[in-house]
Design an enzyme around this catalytic site. Sequence first.
Site, PDB file in Angstrom:
ATOM      1  CE1 TYR A 217     -53.402 -16.484  34.995  1.00  0.00           C
ATOM      2  CE2 TYR A 217     -55.108 -15.723  36.493  1.00  0.00           C
ATOM      3  CZ  TYR A 217     -54.387 -15.573  35.325  1.00  0.00           C
ATOM      4  OH  TYR A 217     -54.657 -14.510  34.499  1.00  0.00           O
TER       5      TYR A 217
ATOM      6  CE  LYS B 101     -40.888 -18.823  24.135  1.00  0.00           C
ATOM      7  NZ  LYS B 101     -40.810 -18.020  22.902  1.00  0.00           N
TER       8      LYS B 101
ATOM      9  CG  ASP C  99     -42.691 -16.714  20.474  1.00  0.00           C
ATOM     10  OD1 ASP C  99     -43.219 -17.823  20.238  1.00  0.00           O
ATOM     11  OD2 ASP C  99     -41.466 -16.539  20.417  1.00  0.00           O
TER      12      ASP C  99
ATOM     13  CG  ASP D  67     -55.776 -13.753  31.190  1.00  0.00           C
ATOM     14  OD1 ASP D  67     -56.945 -13.401  30.985  1.00  0.00           O
ATOM     15  OD2 ASP D  67     -54.949 -13.071  31.834  1.00  0.00           O
TER      16      ASP D  67
ATOM     17  CG  ASP E 268     -58.448 -10.179  27.244  1.00  0.00           C
ATOM     18  OD1 ASP E 268     -59.181 -11.125  27.607  1.00  0.00           O
ATOM     19  OD2 ASP E 268     -58.295  -9.151  27.921  1.00  0.00           O
TER      20      ASP E 268
END
Length: 349
Positions: free
Chosen positions: A118, A164, A195, A219, A223
């Site tokens: 972002y 990661k 992952d 983000d 969710d």
Amino acid sequence: MHRVALIKGDGIGPEVTEAAMEVIRAVTDRINFVEFEGGTEVFRRFGVPIKDEDLEEIRKMDAVLFGATTTPFDIPNYKSLIITLRRELGLYANLRIIPDLWGDREIYIVRENSEGLYSGEYEVDDGRIVDFRVITENGAERIAKFAIELAKERNLKEITFVHKANILMGDRFFRRIVLGLAEREGIGVRERLIDSFTIELVRNPWQHRIILSENLFGDILSDLASIHARSIGIIPSGNYGTEIALFEPIHGSAPDIAGKGIANPIGAILSGAMLLEYLGLNGRVIWDAVRDYVKEGNLTPDLGGNAMTVEVVNGIVSKIEEREIDPIEWDELWVDEIRINTIPTLFMK
Ligand code: 48Y
């Protein structure tokens, strides 16, 4: 008096922010809301998602209450209103609380809110576009500090750090900073790779109390985690900076149900509770009233009920009134307990 900027946004944004304000007013009369416009309509008229002079006014406020917006990706050069606000107001820490309202568990997701993918930095070349995933030392340190302070004040011994680092250089750098600070502060770090962590977050979520991650991972994880709260409609969040904080439900603007009066107001109402806590006021009473209400009250369709928004709001307000709390007394008497609820003391207004 505290001055709070109100940005309702579009879709169900206006309905849910009205709901949050009504519940806040049942707890305290110490907040003045000042409304500002933002979003695609403002962009059509002025070429920006929010006007500069409005941003200047908002910077002088104590906090912001935000509803929801949808960012269409087919308007050329349009920039997301919420991303613009996060950037312009320096809101680098995004805390999303996944509550089990029918039990007593919670997951806190601490999402880095200013960099990563972002960053807004990109390069366009012939036939090639590169978005820069920026991680800075200062950015990594301040978000690690936020998560670690939260753990200390909630008497937790560890946080979960999701990354990661096996592949991404930025996450190797981020990881070194998180591990270093955590060690100095005596907090343990459970490390997970993004992952495989998604499987764990589906199957066995509640053992993770505070999850720290960079912007885009945070983000997506928030969710995903929302399924454990039964509906994304109940999840609140706070976006914190050094000068000001912005509170918003994490759900989107839900244009399909906008104006029907059936939006779940709980995410916005709990965001209002986080706002009160930030200002040192009694947010706890709202959390308690919501927990009381959902156990017996009629819920909105996303939670399997057939209630209208207004019924849920009235039910929660009644629960607050039943508790017969003098809001002024609560402000002073319970402030320490309230602080511990959702925000590290260091980051309060
Ligand atoms: O707050 C969120 O999680 C939203 O998904 C925003 C994001 O990417 O952080 C995007 C909101 C928008 O479409 O303007």
